[in-house]
Design a protein around this motif. Structure first.
Motif, PDB file in Angstrom:
ATOM      1  N   VAL A  65       2.761   9.027  -7.943  1.00 27.24           N
ATOM      2  CA  VAL A  65       1.871   7.927  -7.610  1.00 27.24           C
ATOM      3  C   VAL A  65       1.316   8.359  -6.208  1.00 27.24           C
ATOM      4  O   VAL A  65      -0.156   8.350  -6.067  1.00 27.24           O
ATOM      5  N   TYR A  66       2.069   8.728  -5.295  1.00 26.64           N
ATOM      6  CA  TYR A  66       1.677   9.202  -3.761  1.00 26.64           C
ATOM      7  C   TYR A  66       0.809  10.232  -4.232  1.00 26.64           C
ATOM      8  O   TYR A  66      -0.364  10.217  -3.313  1.00 26.64           O
ATOM      9  N   ARG A  67       1.072  11.127  -4.694  1.00 27.68           N
ATOM     10  CA  ARG A  67       0.158  12.424  -4.955  1.00 27.68           C
ATOM     11  C   ARG A  67      -1.147  12.252  -5.543  1.00 27.68           C
ATOM     12  O   ARG A  67      -2.102  12.795  -5.028  1.00 27.68           O
ATOM     13  N   THR A  68      -1.108  11.306  -6.391  1.00 29.84           N
ATOM     14  CA  THR A  68      -2.403  10.810  -6.969  1.00 29.84           C
ATOM     15  C   THR A  68      -3.343  10.056  -6.062  1.00 29.84           C
ATOM     16  O   THR A  68      -4.383  10.069  -6.090  1.00 29.84           O
ATOM     17  N   THR A 108       2.516   0.617   6.835  1.00 32.52           N
ATOM     18  CA  THR A 108       3.080   1.928   7.772  1.00 32.52           C
ATOM     19  C   THR A 108       3.565   2.898   7.183  1.00 32.52           C
ATOM     20  O   THR A 108       3.755   3.939   7.161  1.00 32.52           O
ATOM     21  N   TYR A 109       4.636   2.636   6.052  1.00 36.64           N
ATOM     22  CA  TYR A 109       5.078   3.311   5.172  1.00 36.64           C
ATOM     23  C   TYR A 109       4.889   3.478   3.821  1.00 36.64           C
ATOM     24  O   TYR A 109       4.671   2.326   3.449  1.00 36.64           O
ATOM     25  N   GLN A 110       4.453   4.691   3.503  1.00 28.41           N
ATOM     26  CA  GLN A 110       3.905   4.805   2.126  1.00 28.41           C
ATOM     27  C   GLN A 110       4.810   5.141   1.172  1.00 28.41           C
ATOM     28  O   GLN A 110       6.049   5.482   1.538  1.00 28.41           O
ATOM     29  N   GLY A 111       4.138   5.505   0.090  1.00 27.30           N
ATOM     30  CA  GLY A 111       5.271   6.069  -1.061  1.00 27.30           C
ATOM     31  C   GLY A 111       6.409   5.006  -1.634  1.00 27.30           C
ATOM     32  O   GLY A 111       6.447   3.814  -0.946  1.00 27.30           O
ATOM     33  N   PRO A 112       7.257   5.580  -2.085  1.00 24.17           N
ATOM     34  CA  PRO A 112       8.355   4.982  -2.673  1.00 24.17           C
ATOM     35  C   PRO A 112       8.976   3.905  -1.807  1.00 24.17           C
ATOM     36  O   PRO A 112       9.338   2.905  -1.852  1.00 24.17           O
ATOM     37  N   ILE A 113       9.556   4.542  -0.862  1.00 23.90           N
ATOM     38  CA  ILE A 113      10.425   3.714   0.404  1.00 23.90           C
ATOM     39  C   ILE A 113       9.479   2.825   0.776  1.00 23.90           C
ATOM     40  O   ILE A 113      10.058   1.620   1.057  1.00 23.90           O
ATOM     41  N   GLY A 114       8.113   3.085   1.181  1.00 30.28           N
ATOM     42  CA  GLY A 114       7.281   1.922   1.722  1.00 30.28           C
ATOM     43  C   GLY A 114       7.089   0.998   0.630  1.00 30.28           C
ATOM     44  O   GLY A 114       6.946  -0.525   1.058  1.00 30.28           O
ATOM     45  N   SER A 115       7.199   1.375  -0.603  1.00 29.20           N
ATOM     46  CA  SER A 115       6.954   0.344  -1.563  1.00 29.20           C
ATOM     47  C   SER A 115       8.236  -0.653  -1.876  1.00 29.20           C
ATOM     48  O   SER A 115       7.850  -1.702  -1.927  1.00 29.20           O
ATOM     49  N   VAL A 116       9.189   0.087  -1.413  1.00 23.41           N
ATOM     50  CA  VAL A 116      10.577  -0.833  -1.815  1.00 23.41           C
ATOM     51  C   VAL A 116      10.746  -1.584  -0.172  1.00 23.41           C
ATOM     52  O   VAL A 116      10.939  -2.956  -0.432  1.00 23.41           O
ATOM     53  N   ILE A 117      10.447  -1.233   0.784  1.00 19.11           N
ATOM     54  CA  ILE A 117      10.695  -2.104   2.135  1.00 19.11           C
ATOM     55  C   ILE A 117       9.560  -3.068   2.561  1.00 19.11           C
ATOM     56  O   ILE A 117       9.814  -4.068   3.273  1.00 19.11           O
ATOM     57  N   THR A 118       8.366  -2.485   2.425  1.00 16.27           N
ATOM     58  CA  THR A 118       7.313  -3.170   2.883  1.00 16.27           C
ATOM     59  C   THR A 118       7.107  -4.689   2.510  1.00 16.27           C
ATOM     60  O   THR A 118       6.871  -5.794   3.236  1.00 16.27           O
ATOM     61  N   SER A 121       5.528  -2.551  -5.747  1.00 20.03           N
ATOM     62  CA  SER A 121       6.638  -2.359  -6.665  1.00 20.03           C
ATOM     63  C   SER A 121       6.025  -1.876  -7.939  1.00 20.03           C
ATOM     64  O   SER A 121       6.900  -1.179  -8.692  1.00 20.03           O
ATOM     65  N   SER A 122       4.796  -2.051  -8.555  1.00 19.04           N
ATOM     66  CA  SER A 122       4.522  -1.838  -9.651  1.00 19.04           C
ATOM     67  C   SER A 122       3.576  -0.335  -9.585  1.00 19.04           C
ATOM     68  O   SER A 122       3.192   0.149 -10.701  1.00 19.04           O
ATOM     69  N   ALA A 123       3.405   0.169  -8.306  1.00 17.84           N
ATOM     70  CA  ALA A 123       2.619   1.356  -8.105  1.00 17.84           C
ATOM     71  C   ALA A 123       3.713   2.332  -8.261  1.00 17.84           C
ATOM     72  O   ALA A 123       3.892   3.362  -7.403  1.00 17.84           O
ATOM     73  N   SER A 124       4.614   2.656  -9.320  1.00 19.16           N
ATOM     74  CA  SER A 124       5.545   3.581  -9.673  1.00 19.16           C
ATOM     75  C   SER A 124       5.651   3.851 -11.206  1.00 19.16           C
ATOM     76  O   SER A 124       5.369   2.672 -11.905  1.00 19.16           O
ATOM     77  N   SER A 125       5.852   5.020 -11.643  1.00 19.34           N
ATOM     78  CA  SER A 125       6.110   5.161 -13.078  1.00 19.34           C
ATOM     79  C   SER A 125       7.567   5.155 -13.612  1.00 19.34           C
ATOM     80  O   SER A 125       8.092   5.228 -14.406  1.00 19.34           O
ATOM     81  N   LEU A 126       8.535   4.918 -12.399  1.00 24.55           N
ATOM     82  CA  LEU A 126       9.807   4.495 -12.547  1.00 24.55           C
ATOM     83  C   LEU A 126      10.422   5.793 -13.033  1.00 24.55           C
ATOM     84  O   LEU A 126      11.534   5.845 -13.652  1.00 24.55           O
ATOM     85  N   CYS A 127       9.759   7.233 -12.615  1.00 23.28           N
ATOM     86  CA  CYS A 127      10.285   8.319 -13.040  1.00 23.28           C
ATOM     87  C   CYS A 127      11.593   8.709 -12.569  1.00 23.28           C
ATOM     88  O   CYS A 127      12.310   9.556 -12.951  1.00 23.28           O
ATOM     89  N   GLY A 128      12.140   8.307 -11.180  1.00 27.69           N
ATOM     90  CA  GLY A 128      13.219   8.536 -10.459  1.00 27.69           C
ATOM     91  C   GLY A 128      13.060   9.486  -9.657  1.00 27.69           C
ATOM     92  O   GLY A 128      13.922  10.013  -9.094  1.00 27.69           O
ATOM     93  N   ALA A 129      12.029  10.219  -9.583  1.00 29.69           N
ATOM     94  CA  ALA A 129      11.823  11.481  -8.776  1.00 29.69           C
ATOM     95  C   ALA A 129      12.384  11.320  -7.201  1.00 29.69           C
ATOM     96  O   ALA A 129      13.009  11.926  -6.537  1.00 29.69           O
TER      97      ALA A 129
END
Lengths: 221, 458
Positions: B322-325, B334-344, B357-365
């Motif tokens: 998702v981040y790559r796209t 401030t914090y992007q990508g999976p960690i940002g989506s978790v903590i923001t 939290s929905s901006a994820s395919s839940l692929c687990g990468a």
């Protein structure tokens, strides 16, 4: 209630539910594949390879006289401005061997207080606390290394050390620092010349710190 | 809702931007090759290293309040001052006061995500204080008037040509400059700033409870920021604690291997306080601001606490499809990508940021690459659950499912509904809009149970 108390209270309230965890301990030797054998030859060889791979300059010297020659050689490809030197017996005895060199050197007691004047130095010469073989790094505390600026502000940083200062990995370097406790405020682990890859991941040396890092290691029997 | 629609809009634009995609792909492919190579070259077992790091951080979290007090006590004994800030506003107020009292006019700053979190540049701009970003990537985004695109590589989204055009306009270098020439232009631009600034601001990668801050970098701008100006201000999250210097032998190579694929970064500095007695130089004052800003609240939630193990290496951003796209700017955080989506959502409000939290395919990468074993994709799922629980008012979805459950758990009620549907079918087809009418399945004239009773299939 102060911010400090509020934050600590919140943490303490939550803490009760957290389960106990112990602090694991691991030695670098168990963790890292490239942990070297503790012989001076093996460590020196690995140190030199790692430093050169990072585009640092490596010189082995059989004596202090030879180290002085190497130092002259290193400085010959830098500008001819003044060179700042840490106050240290090893450095004194190396530079004693060359009169041409001595005139350019400024020792610690004559360092300018003003950082702007300090920026005019062509090179900074320091020793090291320890040399870390596994990563080709220099461990340096500023109480011994002529201050914080000396090893970072001039465009060339020259380190003069001996094979007796080699340790296999960071763990051993930090253990030795711990064993010789002193009043220091700043320590830095230097691994290669300053670099950046912020533009298209292209490696460029000399981003803000020294563009050149040269290390002379004097072999001790 | 505005944040969500902004995210969707920006994400849609970037997802269709082929030039953007090519730049990010190039940067991340280079990164991935280096990181995977370094993991196998350096470690006997990368999984063991991750597990040790997670255990160390678990220990830290278990003892966090005590370790923070130790940190405060020990670094204060070394001559530094410690201030605490519950939120961004309080941290900003500390900084405003510190700089006003010292009549600071010019500040040099090294890369720090906590300063982005509390928007230090905007604050100082408002105070009429000149702020110079000294990290090359940060300088690029500052000159462009943008926010960092990535927590480790702030200017990942800019090509050499983009940066050359920017530096041509702002710093007067030739528009055809190479990466090296651009870097040298930045070096020259900042050289005088270090030695003329009234204060330096840095973050910290780690805080040692034995009384020190640790900073890791490649360029040397951080070292200069901590060496030359007379005041050194550090802004660090309260979760950054490690017990002692010895833990760095594990954490410094771990952070760099995951962050950039280097064995260790060029400079790793341990700062125990301001200039000590008998030292040649260094700042007269060192002030550490410990920032909470939602961290202690997250600490209080057992399911989410372990996200505070994060060491901000950026690996999960690079691994995330998702981040790559959609790119770093779409997130608006401030914090992007999976960690940002978790903590923001925990730091800035579930209501406004739970869509991440929905901006994820839940692929687990992300979970797979995390060097401190944060279960990122499951935390995203837990965020979704939490957001739903917190939602107040009548929820059509919940009412619908409650009714469905009632009907489906009773043969009698199901039969009743079937009869009602058969009887009302004709009128339903008149009321419903055309599209729905076509999709509406015809109820069977007789239920399966009825057919069975009548002897069908025998």
């Amino acid at each position: 209630m102060s911010a400090r108390e509020n934050i600590l209270n919140r943490l303490r309230q939550a803490e009760k539910s957290a389960q106990e965890h112990t602090l694991p301990h691991v030695h670098d030797q168990e963790l890292y594949r490239d942990f070297p054998e503790e012989s001076p030859e093996v460590m020196l060889d690995l140190f030199a390879r790692r430093l050169v791979a990072l585009q640092g300059e490596f010189y082995a010297a059989a004596s202090e006289l030879e180290a002085a020659e190497k130092l002259l050689h290193i400085l010959s490809s830098a500008g001819d401005g003044p060179v700042a030197v840490q106050e240290h017996t090893l450095l004194h005895s190396v530079v004693e061997h060359n009169t041409g060199l001595r005139n350019r050197l400024v020792f610690e007691q004559n360092f300018p207080e003003d950082a702007r004047e300090f920026a005019a130095f062509e090179a900074g010469i320091t020793t090291a606390d320890w040399l870390i073989a596994r990563s080709g790094s220099i461990l340096l505390r500023t109480n011994r290394a002529g201050g914080r600026r000396l090893s970072v502000l001039p465009p060339l940083h020259v380190v003069i050390a001996t094979t007796g200062q080699l340790v296999p990995s960071l763990e051993q370097g930090l253990d030795r620092i711990r064993a010789q406790e002193a009043d220091w405020s700043y320590m830095t682990l230097i691994t290669g010349p300053s670099r950046t890859a912020d533009i298209e991941k292209i490696l460029v040396l000399g981003a803000h710190g020294p563009k050149r890092l040269a290390v002379i290691v004097i072999e001790q029997n | 809702m505005k944040t969500k629609s902004e995210f969707l809009r920006k994400a849609a634009v970037k997802a269709g931007d082929k030039i953007h995609r090519a730049k990010i792909l190039k940067a991340i492919t280079t990164y991935t090759g280096k990181v995977e190579g370094m993991k196998s070259a350096q470690y006997h077992d990368w999984q063991q290293a991750r597990s040790l790091a997670a255990q160390t951080k678990n220990y830290v979290l278990r003892h966090l309040p005590d370790l923070l007090e130790q940190f405060e006590r020990n670094i204060t004994a070394n001559g530094a001052q410690v201030l605490w800030a519950e939120d961004a506003a309080e941290a900003r107020e500390h900084i405003r006061r510190i700089f006003r009292e010292r009549k600071v006019r010019k500040v040099v700053k090294s890369k720090s995500m906590t300063t982005e979190e509390i928007e230090v540049n905007e604050l100082l701009g408002g105070e009429g204080i000149e702020v110079l970003e000294s990290d090359l990537g940060e300088l690029i985004v500052q000159l462009a008037g943008e926010k960092p695109y990535h927590i480790v590589t702030p200017a990942m989204h800019k090509s050499r040509q983009d940066i050359a055009a920017l530096f041509h306009e702002k710093l007067g270098v030739p528009a055809s400059s190479s990466a090296e020439e651009l870097t040298m232009a930045a070096r020259d631009h900042l050289r005088s700033a270090y030695v003329t600034a009234d204060a330096g601001i840095t973050g910290a990668n780690f805080l040692l409870a034995e009384g020190a801050i640790v900073m890791t970098e490649n360029e040397g701008n951080g070292r200069l920021t901590m060496s030359c100006p007379p005041v050194h201000v550090v802004i660090a999250g309260i979760e950054k604690i490690l017990p002692a210097m010895e833990n760095l032998a594990l954490f410094l190579p771990l952070l760099t291997t995951s962050g950039t694929g280097q064995q260790i970064t060029c400079y790793n500095s341990v700062v125990r306080g301001p200039r000590a007695a008998g030292e040649q130089d260094g700042p007269q004052e060192m002030i550490v601001i410990l920032l909470d800003n939602g961290r202690s609240a997250m600490y209080g939630e057992p399911e989410f606490q372990h996200a505070l193990r994060c060491i901000r290496c950026g690996a999960c951003l690079n691994a995330c499809p998702v981040y790559r796209t959609v790119g770093g700017h779409a997130y608006g955080t401030t914090y992007q990508g999976p960690i940002g989506s978790v903590i923001t959502p925990h730091m800035r409000g579930m209501a406004e940021f739970s869509h991440l939290s929905s901006a994820s395919s839940l692929c687990g990468a992300c979970t797979q690459v995390c060097p401190v074993q944060i279960d990122l994709h499951h935390l995203l799922l837990k965020n979704r659950a939490k957001a739903t629980e917190e939602k107040r008012g009548v929820d059509l979805w919940q009412v619908g499912f409650a009714g469905w459950a009632r009907v489906m758990t009773s043969r009698k009620r199901l039969e009743g509904v079937r009869r009602l549907a058969v009887a009302g079918e004709a009128s339903l087809r008149v009321i419903l809009p055309h599209a729905l009418r076509k999709r509406l399945p015809l109820p069977a004239k007789k239920s399966f149970a009825r057919l069975w009773q009548e002897g069908a299939g025998r």
